[in-house]
Design a protein around this motif. Structure first.
Motif, PDB file in Angstrom:
ATOM      1  N   UNK A  86     -23.359  17.129  17.081  1.00 39.13           N
ATOM      2  CA  UNK A  86     -22.619  18.244  16.482  1.00 39.13           C
ATOM      3  C   UNK A  86     -21.163  18.227  16.938  1.00 39.13           C
ATOM      4  N   UNK A  87     -20.954  17.976  18.221  1.00 39.39           N
ATOM      5  CA  UNK A  87     -19.589  17.929  18.748  1.00 39.39           C
ATOM      6  C   UNK A  87     -18.754  16.888  18.006  1.00 39.39           C
ATOM      7  N   UNK A  88     -19.332  15.720  17.780  1.00 40.64           N
ATOM      8  CA  UNK A  88     -18.610  14.661  17.068  1.00 40.64           C
ATOM      9  C   UNK A  88     -18.333  15.042  15.621  1.00 40.64           C
ATOM     10  N   UNK A  89     -19.296  15.702  14.961  1.00 41.60           N
ATOM     11  CA  UNK A  89     -19.127  16.073  13.551  1.00 41.60           C
ATOM     12  C   UNK A  89     -18.002  17.079  13.347  1.00 41.60           C
ATOM     13  N   UNK A  90     -17.798  17.975  14.318  1.00 43.89           N
ATOM     14  CA  UNK A  90     -16.759  18.988  14.128  1.00 43.89           C
ATOM     15  C   UNK A  90     -15.579  18.815  15.080  1.00 43.89           C
ATOM     16  N   UNK A  91     -15.560  17.673  15.752  1.00 47.99           N
ATOM     17  CA  UNK A  91     -14.419  17.283  16.578  1.00 47.99           C
ATOM     18  C   UNK A  91     -14.118  18.265  17.714  1.00 47.99           C
ATOM     19  N   UNK A  92     -15.176  18.624  18.446  1.00 50.05           N
ATOM     20  CA  UNK A  92     -15.017  19.414  19.663  1.00 50.05           C
ATOM     21  C   UNK A  92     -15.789  18.705  20.774  1.00 50.05           C
TER      22      UNK A  92
END
Length: 81
Positions: free
Chosen positions: A22-28
């Motif tokens: 999820x972090x990678x998908x939304x760049x956080x």
């Protein structure tokens, strides 16, 4: 009709994703996802929109951990889909 509320962590697990995914998908950062799921920080509207698309659930059904007293938070029902 009562809306089903889904916690961020339950929604992520139901989508078959890790916190890193999820972090990678939304760049956080992964830590940001952890903080959102634990209720330490609230995601902004743009992030909630992205999360609802990733998790394939309506934005209105996302349950954010509450910031009031612990006993009131624990009384809220959270359903896994």
């Amino acid at each position: 009709m009562k809306a089903i509320q889904i916690s961020l962590a339950a929604a992520r697990v139901n989508a078959g994703l890790t916190q890193n995914d999820v972090a990678e998908k939304i760049n956080v950062s992964k830590q940001t996802i952890i903080n959102w799921e634990k209720g330490r920080v609230t995601p902004g509207i743009p992030e909630i929109e992205m999360l609802s698309r990733i998790y394939e659930i309506p934005q209105d059904n996302i349950f954010l951990p509450c910031y009031s007293t612990k006993s009131r938070c624990q009384e809220k029902e959270v359903m896994k889909i």
